[in-house]
Design a protein around this motif. Structure first.
Motif, PDB file in Angstrom:
ATOM      1  N   ARG A  90       0.810  -1.218   0.000  1.00  0.00           N
ATOM      2  CA  ARG A  90       0.000   0.000   0.000  1.00  0.00           C
ATOM      3  C   ARG A  90       0.845   1.270   0.000  1.00  0.00           C
ATOM      4  O   ARG A  90       0.299   2.372   0.136  1.00  0.00           O
ATOM      5  CB  ARG A  90      -0.928  -0.004   1.221  1.00  0.00           C
ATOM      6  N   GLY A  91       2.159   1.148  -0.076  1.00  0.00           N
ATOM      7  CA  GLY A  91       2.999   2.329  -0.214  1.00  0.00           C
ATOM      8  C   GLY A  91       3.472   2.943   1.078  1.00  0.00           C
ATOM      9  O   GLY A  91       3.997   4.066   1.072  1.00  0.00           O
ATOM     10  N   TYR A  92       3.336   2.255   2.204  1.00  0.00           N
ATOM     11  CA  TYR A  92       3.824   2.801   3.464  1.00  0.00           C
ATOM     12  C   TYR A  92       5.347   2.847   3.457  1.00  0.00           C
ATOM     13  O   TYR A  92       6.011   1.938   2.963  1.00  0.00           O
ATOM     14  CB  TYR A  92       3.355   1.950   4.644  1.00  0.00           C
ATOM     15  N   GLY A  93       5.897   3.902   4.053  1.00  0.00           N
ATOM     16  CA  GLY A  93       7.340   4.038   4.153  1.00  0.00           C
ATOM     17  C   GLY A  93       7.986   4.767   3.004  1.00  0.00           C
ATOM     18  O   GLY A  93       9.183   5.072   3.061  1.00  0.00           O
ATOM     19  N   ARG A  94       7.253   5.076   1.962  1.00  0.00           N
ATOM     20  CA  ARG A  94       7.825   5.805   0.839  1.00  0.00           C
ATOM     21  C   ARG A  94       7.826   7.299   1.139  1.00  0.00           C
ATOM     22  O   ARG A  94       6.853   7.847   1.652  1.00  0.00           O
ATOM     23  CB  ARG A  94       7.033   5.521  -0.435  1.00  0.00           C
ATOM     24  N   THR A  95       8.935   7.948   0.818  1.00  0.00           N
ATOM     25  CA  THR A  95       9.099   9.365   1.114  1.00  0.00           C
ATOM     26  C   THR A  95       9.439  10.130  -0.150  1.00  0.00           C
ATOM     27  O   THR A  95       9.950   9.564  -1.123  1.00  0.00           O
ATOM     28  CB  THR A  95      10.213   9.572   2.157  1.00  0.00           C
ATOM     29  N   ALA A  96       9.179  11.415  -0.120  1.00  0.00           N
ATOM     30  CA  ALA A  96       9.497  12.283  -1.244  1.00  0.00           C
ATOM     31  C   ALA A  96      10.944  12.769  -1.129  1.00  0.00           C
ATOM     32  O   ALA A  96      11.544  12.755  -0.053  1.00  0.00           O
ATOM     33  CB  ALA A  96       8.546  13.475  -1.278  1.00  0.00           C
ATOM     34  N   HIS A  97      11.496  13.213  -2.231  1.00  0.00           N
ATOM     35  CA  HIS A  97      12.865  13.728  -2.249  1.00  0.00           C
ATOM     36  C   HIS A  97      12.885  15.153  -1.681  1.00  0.00           C
ATOM     37  O   HIS A  97      12.130  16.024  -2.119  1.00  0.00           O
ATOM     38  CB  HIS A  97      13.423  13.727  -3.668  1.00  0.00           C
ATOM     39  N   VAL A  98      13.742  15.368  -0.679  1.00  0.00           N
ATOM     40  CA  VAL A  98      13.880  16.666  -0.036  1.00  0.00           C
ATOM     41  C   VAL A  98      15.352  17.042  -0.068  1.00  0.00           C
ATOM     42  O   VAL A  98      16.207  16.188   0.213  1.00  0.00           O
ATOM     43  CB  VAL A  98      13.357  16.631   1.428  1.00  0.00           C
ATOM     44  N   PRO A  99      15.705  18.278  -0.382  1.00  0.00           N
ATOM     45  CA  PRO A  99      17.127  18.677  -0.395  1.00  0.00           C
ATOM     46  C   PRO A  99      17.787  18.475   0.958  1.00  0.00           C
ATOM     47  O   PRO A  99      17.136  18.521   2.016  1.00  0.00           O
ATOM     48  CB  PRO A  99      17.067  20.158  -0.797  1.00  0.00           C
ATOM     49  N   ALA A 100      19.108  18.276   0.919  1.00  0.00           N
ATOM     50  CA  ALA A 100      19.847  18.018   2.154  1.00  0.00           C
ATOM     51  C   ALA A 100      19.801  19.211   3.100  1.00  0.00           C
ATOM     52  O   ALA A 100      19.759  19.050   4.329  1.00  0.00           O
ATOM     53  CB  ALA A 100      21.291  17.655   1.811  1.00  0.00           C
ATOM     54  N   ALA A 101      19.834  20.422   2.572  1.00  0.00           N
ATOM     55  CA  ALA A 101      19.789  21.602   3.434  1.00  0.00           C
ATOM     56  C   ALA A 101      18.477  21.669   4.212  1.00  0.00           C
ATOM     57  O   ALA A 101      18.461  22.016   5.407  1.00  0.00           O
ATOM     58  CB  ALA A 101      19.966  22.866   2.582  1.00  0.00           C
ATOM     59  N   VAL A 102      17.385  21.318   3.547  1.00  0.00           N
ATOM     60  CA  VAL A 102      16.090  21.328   4.237  1.00  0.00           C
ATOM     61  C   VAL A 102      16.056  20.259   5.322  1.00  0.00           C
ATOM     62  O   VAL A 102      15.515  20.477   6.416  1.00  0.00           O
ATOM     63  CB  VAL A 102      14.953  21.133   3.215  1.00  0.00           C
TER      64      VAL A 102
END
Length: 424
Positions: free
Chosen positions: A276-288
């Motif tokens: 069901r897609g649990y644990g998937r995250t979006a790409h976030v810059p390292a500085a953020v």
């Protein structure tokens, strides 16, 4: 015949006569606008005034108007802060009474709502334990009213300042009682929040940055009853087969199937969650990500330091500003961390006007008690040397009464079928 057909309504007309005419006149007078008699006759009305009364009265709770669980926790924590600012047993009893009344008025029949009694018993146990420690280990409070003397155990020189046994005075017991009552009031306020707030909805309301932690807690809360049910089922099976259910050997033989079943359920839940897609995250810059970590960690440290300042005896001056700054930093950090979550929230709980009123009542009690502690310290902390009876100060006592607001504005829980009275 012609006359009867022309006036068919005459058959249902009101009877005539002096008595019936007088009753009709009274009804017309009561229904007339501006009549003082008619204002008290109808149970329900119409117009702006009736609409305002309907909005002010607490409705029956349902999924659409239920209070946000965070509002109950803010209210309870406000009462806990107020309890931490005093050792007056009368004020502490008033705070506990306010919390107990709100719980009795707005508690549901859910399983978590039954935890309030356990917290009350735990508070009484804490009071008794605090008094027992004072009797056995002594107290630094000097006293002149000696009650009895226990045999004192001699200790080595490096344990100077510690004693076991010795004389027990009334002053030290009263001091221990006051201290234990404050701890018990804190526990009871936390128990009120546990009894009123839905834990599943509270976990659901976590910000996106704490999404993984919330999922782990929900899974743990779901599996805990299954583990208990497995243990009961296996013990019943062993008892039917004539095998012992107690002892180390029986525990080991029961524990292995329980762990095996828990592992199988864990694998099944992990597979279904991955599908069901649990644990998937979006790409976030390292500085953020780094900014998020700094803000969240610093904000939580500020919240801990500010909470300690509020609960300490003389920390209100720096505790409140530090708590506010920590909360602001933590909220910003959690907001930034929520960008990593790609999920949507189904039917999110929102802070409505009633939730804000409930939360504000607890915050008001805390702020008023902090201010009363700064101006009436002696009244909020009655002395024990010399031993005097505590008095109930007026303004600090009135500061606790806003905590009763949830009993008026919070939605009323629906009556269970077992509690409903049969209608006539």
């Amino acid at each position: 015949m012609t006359r009867a057909s022309e006036t068919p309504a005459d058959a249902t007309a009101a009877p005539t006569g002096p008595r019936h005419a007088a009753r009709a006149a009274l009804r017309r007078a009561a229904a007339a606008p501006g009549s003082g008699t008619g204002a008290a006759l109808p149970r329900t009305g119409s117009g702006p005034a009736a609409g305002l009364r309907a909005r002010l009265l607490a409705p029956v709770a349902d999924r659409g108007n239920a209070l946000h669980p965070g509002a109950w926790w803010l209210w309870a924590l406000g009462l806990a802060v107020a309890a931490s600012r005093t050792t007056n047993p009368l004020l502490l009893g008033l705070i506990v009474g306010v919390a107990g009344y709100v719980v009795a008025a707005r508690r549901t029949d859910a399983p978590w709502a039954r935890s309030y009694g356990a917290f009350v018993k735990l508070g009484l146990f804490v009071v008794g334990l605090r008094i027992a420690f004072s009797v056995v280990l002594g107290s630094p409070v000097p006293g002149s009213h000696e009650l009895f003397t226990l045999p004192e155990l001699p200790l080595p020189g490096w344990a100077q300042g510690i004693r076991i046994g010795g004389r027990v005075t009334a002053e030290q017991l009263v001091f221990a009682l006051y201290d234990g009552l404050k701890l018990a009031a804190l526990l009871i306020c936390v128990g009120a929040a546990n009894a009123l707030a839905n834990p599943a909805r509270l976990l659901k309301s976590l910000p996106g940055a704490l999404y993984e932690a919330g999922v782990a807690v929900v899974v743990a809360m779901t599996f805990a009853p299954n583990l208990v049910a497995d243990v009961v089922r296996l013990r019943t099976a062993r008892r039917l087969r004539g095998r012992p259910t107690g002892g180390v050997r029986a525990v080991l033989q029961i524990g292995l199937p329980v762990l095996e079943g828990a592992l199988e359920r864990s694998v099944a839940v992990a597979a279904s969650m991955d599908a069901r897609g649990y644990g998937r995250t979006a790409h976030v810059p390292a500085a953020v990500r780094r900014t998020t970590d700094v803000l969240t960690l610093g904000g939580l440290l500020g919240v801990c330091a500010g909470s300690y300042g509020l609960l300490a005896a003389e920390g209100a001056g720096y505790g409140l500003p530090l708590l506010g700054a920590g909360l602001l930093a933590a909220v910003v950090g959690l907001r930034l961390g929520g960008r990593r979550s790609v999920r949507t929230r189904y039917r999110p709980d929102r802070f409505g006007p009633r939730s804000w009123l409930v939360a504000a009542s607890g915050v008001a009690v805390a702020l008023l008690m902090i201010r009363a502690n700064a101006h009436s310290f002696d009244a909020l902390h009655p002395g024990v040397v010399p031993l005097t009876a505590p008095e109930l100060p007026l303004w600090p006592a009135l500061s606790v009464l806003p905590g009763l607001l949830p009993a008026l504005v919070a939605p009323v829980p629906p009556a269970s079928p077992a509690r409903e009275e049969p209608s006539a």
